[in-house]
Design an enzyme around this catalytic site. Sequence first.
Site, PDB file in Angstrom:
ATOM      1  N   GLY A  20       0.837  -1.198   0.000  1.00  0.00           N
ATOM      2  CA  GLY A  20       0.000   0.000   0.000  1.00  0.00           C
ATOM      3  C   GLY A  20       0.863   1.236   0.000  1.00  0.00           C
ATOM      4  O   GLY A  20       1.983   1.236  -0.507  1.00  0.00           O
ATOM      5  N   CYS A  21       0.358   2.278   0.591  1.00  0.00           N
ATOM      6  CA  CYS A  21       1.054   3.557   0.645  1.00  0.00           C
ATOM      7  C   CYS A  21       2.415   3.408   1.321  1.00  0.00           C
ATOM      8  O   CYS A  21       2.506   2.869   2.423  1.00  0.00           O
ATOM      9  CB  CYS A  21       0.195   4.546   1.419  1.00  0.00           C
TER      10      CYS A  21
END
Length: 190
Positions: A20-21
């Site tokens: 993810g981020c």
Amino acid sequence: MTDHTTHGASRRDVAYLGGGCFWCIEAMLRELDGVLDLAPGYAGGIRPDPTYEDVCTGRTGHAEIVRVGFDPDILPYADLLRIFFTLHDPTTPDRQGADVGTQYRSVIFCTDAAQERAARAVRDEIAASGLWPDPIVTEIRPLERFYEAEPYHHDYFAKHPERGYCVAVISPKVAKVRRLFHDRLALARR
């Protein structure tokens, strides 16, 4: 290609992880004892020298990842991967929560055959454990090239804890690391 250099009294290996981020993964892993350094960046895409804006389009094929320098005597690679599989949802293709796109996929980029074997073994171990009820979709592939992210992405959470995304998304994830892995935190050894 695994880096077994020595920094003072510690050894140093490198892992490349995307879940993810990269602001989230960097902030969570920073808490762990044995992590020596971290750098957000991009890997796995087709465009050379991508920028954040390029990657955010989802058209370059790059994933947001973090290069993790770690001491394998304190934090073995397999343990780092077990923690990684706990810190993000490895069952959602191209997404983590509200972050959607190929850049947010779950991926482990391996630097050599030993890392690839370990990654596959840990992935299979986590799948068999039932930690995640859905199938794990984490990609495991060789690292071709790592592009370090722009300087303003480094230590983003530490520099901007008051920003909305940091308060709403990153803070709870850091709290989760502190709760689940309190015995593995850097502060636990001090």
